[in-house]
Scaffold this active site. Sequence first.
Site, short mmCIF file in Angstrom:
data_model
loop_
_atom_site.label_atom_id
_atom_site.label_comp_id
_atom_site.label_asym_id
_atom_site.label_seq_id
_atom_site.Cartn_x
_atom_site.Cartn_y
_atom_site.Cartn_z
N LYS A 35 9.89 8.77 1.97
CA LYS A 35 8.78 8.84 1.00
C LYS A 35 7.81 9.97 1.36
CE LYS A 35 7.46 4.53 1.75
NZ LYS A 35 8.42 4.14 2.82
N ARG B 61 2.67 -2.36 -2.15
CA ARG B 61 3.64 -2.97 -1.25
C ARG B 61 3.77 -4.47 -1.43
NH1 ARG B 61 3.61 1.26 3.09
NH2 ARG B 61 5.17 0.62 4.58
N ARG C 24 12.42 9.72 15.15
CA ARG C 24 11.05 10.23 15.01
C ARG C 24 10.16 9.70 16.13
NH1 ARG C 24 7.77 8.99 9.64
NH2 ARG C 24 7.82 6.91 10.52
N ARG D 80 3.94 7.65 16.96
CA ARG D 80 3.60 6.50 16.10
C ARG D 80 4.01 5.21 16.80
NH1 ARG D 80 4.64 6.94 9.62
NH2 ARG D 80 4.84 4.69 9.88
N ARG E 45 9.31 -4.11 10.45
CA ARG E 45 8.84 -3.37 9.26
C ARG E 45 9.84 -3.52 8.11
NH1 ARG E 45 8.09 2.37 11.90
NH2 ARG E 45 7.72 3.09 9.78
P1 AP5 Z 1 9.50 9.77 6.13
O1 AP5 Z 1 9.49 10.81 5.08
O2 AP5 Z 1 8.30 9.62 6.99
O3 AP5 Z 1 9.87 8.35 5.47
P2 AP5 Z 1 8.88 7.26 4.92
O4 AP5 Z 1 9.64 6.48 3.90
O5 AP5 Z 1 7.58 7.88 4.49
O6 AP5 Z 1 8.72 6.43 6.28
P3 AP5 Z 1 7.42 5.88 6.98
O7 AP5 Z 1 7.84 5.43 8.32
O8 AP5 Z 1 6.30 6.86 6.95
O9 AP5 Z 1 7.15 4.73 5.98
P4 AP5 Z 1 6.45 3.40 6.16
O10 AP5 Z 1 6.53 2.89 4.79
O11 AP5 Z 1 6.92 2.52 7.23
O12 AP5 Z 1 5.05 3.92 6.71
P5 AP5 Z 1 3.61 3.92 6.09
O13 AP5 Z 1 2.91 5.04 6.73
O14 AP5 Z 1 3.63 3.83 4.61
O15 AP5 Z 1 10.82 9.98 7.00
C1 AP5 Z 1 11.09 9.21 8.13
C2 AP5 Z 1 11.88 10.08 9.14
O16 AP5 Z 1 13.13 10.43 8.56
C3 AP5 Z 1 11.19 11.40 9.47
O17 AP5 Z 1 11.40 11.72 10.81
C4 AP5 Z 1 11.87 12.42 8.55
O18 AP5 Z 1 11.86 13.71 9.07
C5 AP5 Z 1 13.27 11.84 8.46
N1 AP5 Z 1 13.93 12.14 7.18
C6 AP5 Z 1 13.37 12.17 5.95
N2 AP5 Z 1 14.28 12.46 5.01
C7 AP5 Z 1 15.48 12.60 5.67
C8 AP5 Z 1 16.79 12.90 5.26
N3 AP5 Z 1 17.10 13.11 3.97
N4 AP5 Z 1 17.77 12.95 6.19
C9 AP5 Z 1 17.48 12.73 7.52
N5 AP5 Z 1 16.23 12.46 7.97
C10 AP5 Z 1 15.24 12.39 7.07
O19 AP5 Z 1 3.03 2.52 6.61
C11 AP5 Z 1 2.81 2.28 7.98
C12 AP5 Z 1 2.10 0.95 8.13
O20 AP5 Z 1 0.81 0.99 7.47
C13 AP5 Z 1 2.80 -0.26 7.50
O21 AP5 Z 1 3.76 -0.82 8.35
C14 AP5 Z 1 1.60 -1.21 7.27
O22 AP5 Z 1 1.20 -1.82 8.47
C15 AP5 Z 1 0.51 -0.25 6.85
N6 AP5 Z 1 0.45 -0.04 5.40
C16 AP5 Z 1 0.64 1.16 4.75
N7 AP5 Z 1 0.53 0.98 3.43
C17 AP5 Z 1 0.30 -0.34 3.24
C18 AP5 Z 1 0.12 -1.13 2.05
N8 AP5 Z 1 0.18 -0.57 0.83
N9 AP5 Z 1 -0.10 -2.47 2.21
C19 AP5 Z 1 -0.18 -3.03 3.44
N10 AP5 Z 1 0.00 -2.33 4.59
C20 AP5 Z 1 0.23 -1.00 4.48
#
Ligand code: AP5
Length: 194
Positions: free
Chosen positions: A14, A89, A128, A134, A146
């Site tokens: 994402k 979410r 990562r 992180r 997660r």
């Molecule tokens: P990346 O692009 O970062 O993927 P992502 O889907 O954004 O993954 P995240 O880990 O950032 O998502 P998340 O939903 O857990 O985290 P968030 O910050 O929202 O890619 C991941 C890796 O893969 C990278 O190394 C990238 O380079 C690699 N990659 C990408 N595309 C690729 C490809 N095609 N091929 C190979 N490799 C690839 O949330 C974190 C925490 O915040 C949550 O756990 C929760 O505690 C809190 N939180 C955030 N939002 C909310 C909400 N709305 N409600 C409640 N809690 C929340």
Amino acid sequence: MFNIILFGPPGSGKGTQSEKLIEAYGLIHLSTGDILRREIAAATPLGLEAKSVMDKGNLVPDAVVVGMISSALDKNPQAKGFLFDGFPRTEAQSVALDELLAEKSTEIGVVLALDVCQKELVKRLLHRGLTSGRPDDVNEAIISNRIIEYQTKTMVVANYYSKFGKVVHVKGEGTVDEIFVSLRSEIDKRLSIK
Ligand code: AP5
């Protein structure tokens, strides 16, 4: 205004695709994860409260993230559109988002759901975690938690928007550029009939 939800499990790409999409379409990127990490870095009361929850891989309370999104929407009255990444979410967050957008006479145009298998998600996040610093990427137990949070609380968001015919599934495996082309094609189809 054209608003997009980029949806998918942790590690589905994402954040990576958001960077490219906001540049291509001139959208404002709203990532609740990024906003929360900025709060943690600044050691605000909100950040201190969120940190222990995030470090375990659990979801932060709905009221906290809805409040963050509400103020971000208010701060950008001239936006061409918003790209929501990692929000909503839960079903409660989805209902709240629709209400906030309706107050601004707009709505979600499309929910783009990235499909990636669990083995690949874990592989990407562990990789990562070697360099990102992180805390929620550091071990497989937290990453699994997660993914369980996603399966038990977040997958319903896709069902919610499916009722309005807004969800499109896109293959989230392949190169970053291949996935970007697929996402663009789905967005362009919808922009051309607006
Ligand atoms: P990346 O692009 O970062 O993927 P992502 O889907 O954004 O993954 P995240 O880990 O950032 O998502 P998340 O939903 O857990 O985290 P968030 O910050 O929202 O890619 C991941 C890796 O893969 C990278 O190394 C990238 O380079 C690699 N990659 C990408 N595309 C690729 C490809 N095609 N091929 C190979 N490799 C690839 O949330 C974190 C925490 O915040 C949550 O756990 C929760 O505690 C809190 N939180 C955030 N939002 C909310 C909400 N709305 N409600 C409640 N809690 C929340």
